[in-house]
Write an enzyme that holds these catalytic residues in place. Structure first.
Site, PDB file in Angstrom:
ATOM      1  N   GLY A  81       2.192   4.825   3.553  1.00  0.00           N
ATOM      2  CA  GLY A  81       3.097   3.951   2.792  1.00  0.00           C
ATOM      3  C   GLY A  81       3.949   4.755   1.819  1.00  0.00           C
ATOM      4  N   TYR A 122     -12.747  -2.737  10.951  1.00  0.00           N
ATOM      5  CA  TYR A 122     -11.407  -2.159  10.764  1.00  0.00           C
ATOM      6  C   TYR A 122     -10.603  -2.249  12.064  1.00  0.00           C
ATOM      7  CZ  TYR A 122      -7.795   1.454  10.501  1.00  0.00           C
ATOM      8  OH  TYR A 122      -6.599   2.129  10.563  1.00  0.00           O
ATOM      9  N   SER A 134      -2.616   0.393  15.244  1.00  0.00           N
ATOM     10  CA  SER A 134      -3.468   1.570  15.370  1.00  0.00           C
ATOM     11  C   SER A 134      -3.712   1.892  16.828  1.00  0.00           C
ATOM     12  CB  SER A 134      -4.790   1.357  14.665  1.00  0.00           C
ATOM     13  OG  SER A 134      -5.584   2.506  14.839  1.00  0.00           O
ATOM     14  N   GLY A 140       0.820  -1.216   0.000  1.00  0.00           N
ATOM     15  CA  GLY A 140       0.000   0.000   0.000  1.00  0.00           C
ATOM     16  C   GLY A 140       0.849   1.258   0.000  1.00  0.00           C
ATOM     17  N   ALA A 141       1.896   1.272  -0.835  1.00  0.00           N
ATOM     18  CA  ALA A 141       2.783   2.443  -0.879  1.00  0.00           C
ATOM     19  C   ALA A 141       2.312   3.478  -1.896  1.00  0.00           C
ATOM     20  CB  ALA A 141       4.209   2.004  -1.192  1.00  0.00           C
ATOM     21  N   SER A 182      -0.215   5.542  -1.518  1.00  0.00           N
ATOM     22  CA  SER A 182      -0.739   6.778  -0.925  1.00  0.00           C
ATOM     23  C   SER A 182      -0.401   6.838   0.558  1.00  0.00           C
ATOM     24  CB  SER A 182      -2.260   6.888  -1.131  1.00  0.00           C
ATOM     25  OG  SER A 182      -2.957   6.050  -0.237  1.00  0.00           O
ATOM     26  N   GLY A 183      -0.746   7.972   1.166  1.00  0.00           N
ATOM     27  CA  GLY A 183      -0.688   8.128   2.616  1.00  0.00           C
ATOM     28  C   GLY A 183       0.634   7.738   3.261  1.00  0.00           C
TER      29      GLY A 183
HETATM   30  P1  NDP Z   1      -4.400   5.241   2.727  1.00  0.00           P
HETATM   31  O1  NDP Z   1      -5.804   4.887   2.396  1.00  0.00           O
HETATM   32  O2  NDP Z   1      -3.847   6.531   2.270  1.00  0.00           O
HETATM   33  O3  NDP Z   1      -3.436   4.093   2.265  1.00  0.00           O
HETATM   34  C1  NDP Z   1      -3.823   2.766   2.270  1.00  0.00           C
HETATM   35  C2  NDP Z   1      -3.067   2.022   1.204  1.00  0.00           C
HETATM   36  O4  NDP Z   1      -3.509   0.659   1.216  1.00  0.00           O
HETATM   37  C3  NDP Z   1      -3.323   2.554  -0.199  1.00  0.00           C
HETATM   38  O5  NDP Z   1      -2.094   2.570  -0.877  1.00  0.00           O
HETATM   39  C4  NDP Z   1      -4.250   1.522  -0.788  1.00  0.00           C
HETATM   40  O6  NDP Z   1      -4.141   1.365  -2.200  1.00  0.00           O
HETATM   41  C5  NDP Z   1      -3.727   0.263  -0.110  1.00  0.00           C
HETATM   42  N1  NDP Z   1      -4.663  -0.858  -0.231  1.00  0.00           N
HETATM   43  C6  NDP Z   1      -5.962  -0.917   0.133  1.00  0.00           C
HETATM   44  N2  NDP Z   1      -6.490  -2.097  -0.196  1.00  0.00           N
HETATM   45  C7  NDP Z   1      -5.497  -2.822  -0.789  1.00  0.00           C
HETATM   46  C8  NDP Z   1      -5.418  -4.114  -1.365  1.00  0.00           C
HETATM   47  N3  NDP Z   1      -6.485  -4.910  -1.432  1.00  0.00           N
HETATM   48  N4  NDP Z   1      -4.231  -4.522  -1.858  1.00  0.00           N
HETATM   49  C9  NDP Z   1      -3.153  -3.725  -1.835  1.00  0.00           C
HETATM   50  N5  NDP Z   1      -3.168  -2.487  -1.315  1.00  0.00           N
HETATM   51  C10 NDP Z   1      -4.329  -2.044  -0.804  1.00  0.00           C
HETATM   52  O7  NDP Z   1      -4.353   5.153   4.331  1.00  0.00           O
HETATM   53  P2  NDP Z   1      -3.179   5.405   5.396  1.00  0.00           P
HETATM   54  O8  NDP Z   1      -1.936   5.779   4.730  1.00  0.00           O
HETATM   55  O9  NDP Z   1      -3.741   6.285   6.443  1.00  0.00           O
HETATM   56  O10 NDP Z   1      -3.051   3.952   6.042  1.00  0.00           O
HETATM   57  C11 NDP Z   1      -1.845   3.236   6.067  1.00  0.00           C
HETATM   58  C12 NDP Z   1      -1.753   2.450   7.361  1.00  0.00           C
HETATM   59  O11 NDP Z   1      -1.735   3.316   8.473  1.00  0.00           O
HETATM   60  C13 NDP Z   1      -2.923   1.489   7.594  1.00  0.00           C
HETATM   61  O12 NDP Z   1      -2.423   0.272   8.093  1.00  0.00           O
HETATM   62  C14 NDP Z   1      -3.739   2.192   8.665  1.00  0.00           C
HETATM   63  O13 NDP Z   1      -4.465   1.271   9.448  1.00  0.00           O
HETATM   64  C15 NDP Z   1      -2.639   2.851   9.447  1.00  0.00           C
HETATM   65  N6  NDP Z   1      -3.034   3.948  10.299  1.00  0.00           N
HETATM   66  C16 NDP Z   1      -3.508   5.115   9.759  1.00  0.00           C
HETATM   67  C17 NDP Z   1      -3.861   6.147  10.608  1.00  0.00           C
HETATM   68  C18 NDP Z   1      -4.393   7.424  10.086  1.00  0.00           C
HETATM   69  O14 NDP Z   1      -4.703   8.275  10.893  1.00  0.00           O
HETATM   70  N7  NDP Z   1      -4.507   7.638   8.797  1.00  0.00           N
HETATM   71  C19 NDP Z   1      -3.714   6.030  12.061  1.00  0.00           C
HETATM   72  C20 NDP Z   1      -3.198   4.755  12.485  1.00  0.00           C
HETATM   73  C21 NDP Z   1      -2.865   3.783  11.635  1.00  0.00           C
HETATM   74  P3  NDP Z   1      -4.812   2.409  -3.244  1.00  0.00           P
HETATM   75  O15 NDP Z   1      -3.879   3.569  -3.294  1.00  0.00           O
HETATM   76  O16 NDP Z   1      -4.846   1.614  -4.502  1.00  0.00           O
HETATM   77  O17 NDP Z   1      -6.164   2.756  -2.705  1.00  0.00           O
END
Ligand code: NDP
Length: 314
Positions: free
Chosen positions: A15, A189, A142, A9-10, A12-13
């Site tokens: 990753g 979740y 989380s 999941g690199a 966006s966000g």
């Molecule tokens: P994002 O939604 O920005 O990133 C999530 C990533 O996961 C995206 O790259 C997405 O892909 C990918 N993804 C989703 N489904 C699949 C799949 N089936 N196969 C492969 N990749 C997939 O969210 P965050 O960056 O916020 O989340 C990243 C981590 O951080 C997660 O584990 C989340 O639980 C954790 N987290 C986030 C917090 C927050 O406040 N945001 C707080 C605490 C933990 P695509 O780009 O294609 O959608």
């Protein structure tokens, strides 16, 4: 040589920010393991990563076949594997009905936990083979695991119960929730994140001594601007970032969160295994306590055994 880190999941966000932070050090080659190839390529370009610092490889965690395919493809590259970061996640807080993975597991637990469970089990062999001095496997956790914060206590709270829903297949026929209860997207979740933290500890207990691999989890802070909240109602998306910034003060930028996760990947001072890392407001890391359920060794063992059956490892 450069280290090689696989980050799921690199695209966006967190990753993406972590991939960027590692690439910027010049010491890492990042494998961006993503479901959307084009999006990942564009994302890498948009943050200014240079071509020699990353490779995009296809991985859809919502399909166990895709996970196996990814592992095969990775082995074919003949690159060593030094660090694995299980970061990808889906969050469906407003969904009324469950959706499902290719193998018909409820989507959040199926992707966030079961997909990563199979991936980490298969890639453990590859990590073992690497001659990198500090090999690590990180599963992003989380706040659900923190009992010492307000946010960790907001309902619906995570609760895996006796795992009866998971044991019966999590396929919607018997139940789509791990505890066997009614579907609730936000809870699914949170449950999946508890599974992530339990899995990290079970991996540590089973494999740290034998393999020397460091297993870790973390709560990077509230990154209120990421795509994770894309399925939330618009008003929530508008108010959540300022709420986190000014009221709870838990807000952290994507860039800062990426630096934190990059520390867990490569900082020598964060090399201890079995730790759930968190950061103070002044951005210094500390070993955090997990909630009662997220540190329950009995439950971790049971979760491990049930998950093995579901992903076909037992
Ligand atoms: P994002 O939604 O920005 O990133 C999530 C990533 O996961 C995206 O790259 C997405 O892909 C990918 N993804 C989703 N489904 C699949 C799949 N089936 N196969 C492969 N990749 C997939 O969210 P965050 O960056 O916020 O989340 C990243 C981590 O951080 C997660 O584990 C989340 O639980 C954790 N987290 C986030 C917090 C927050 O406040 N945001 C707080 C605490 C933990 P695509 O780009 O294609 O959608």
């Amino acid at each position: 040589r450069k280290g090689t880190a696989v980050i799921t999941g690199a695209s966006s966000g967190l990753g993406l920010a972590t991939a960027k932070a590692l690439a910027d050090t010049g010491k890492w080659h990042v494998i961006m393991a993503c479901r959307n190839f084009l999006k990942a390529e564009k994302a890498a370009k948009s943050v200014g990563m240079s071509k020699e610092d990353y490779t995009v490889m296809h991985l859809d965690l919502a399909s166990l076949e895709s996970v196996k395919q990814f592992v095969d493809n990775y082995r074919r590259t003949e690159r060593p594997l030094d660090v694995l970061v299980c970061n990808a996640a889906v969050y469906q807080p407003t969904a009324k009905e469950p959706s499902f993975t290719a193998e018909r597991f409820e989507l959040s637990v199926g992707t966030n936990h079961l997909g990563h469970f199979l991936l980490s089990r298969l890639l453990l062999d590859d990590l073992k083979k690497s001659d990198y001095p500090s090999k690590r496997m990180i599963i992003v956790g989380s706040i659900t695991g923190n009992t010492n914060t307000l946010a960790g206590n907001v309902p619906p709270k995570a609760n895996l119960g006796d795992l009866r829903g998971l044991a019966s297949g999590l396929n919607g026929q018997n139940s789509s929730m791990i505890d066997g209860g009614e579907y609730d997207g936000a809870k699914a979740y949170k449950d999946s994140k508890v599974c992530n933290m339990l899995t990290m500890q079970e991996l540590h207990r089973r494999y740290h001594e034998e393999t020397g691999v460091t297993f870790a989890s973390l709560y990077p802070g509230c990154i209120a601007t990421t795509g994770l909240f894309r399925e939330h109602i618009p008003l929530f998306r508008l108010l959540f970032p300022p709420f986190q910034k000014y009221i709870t003060k838990g807000y952290v930028s994507e860039e800062e969160a990426g630096k934190r996760l990059a520390q867990v990947v490569s900082d020598p001072s964060l090399g201890k295994s079995g730790v759930y890392w968190s950061w103070n407001n002044n951005s210094s890391s500390f070993e955090n306590q997990l909630s009662k359920e997220a540190s329950d060794a009995e439950k971790a063992k049971k979760l491990w055994e049930v998950s093995e059956k579901l992903v076909g490892l037992a």
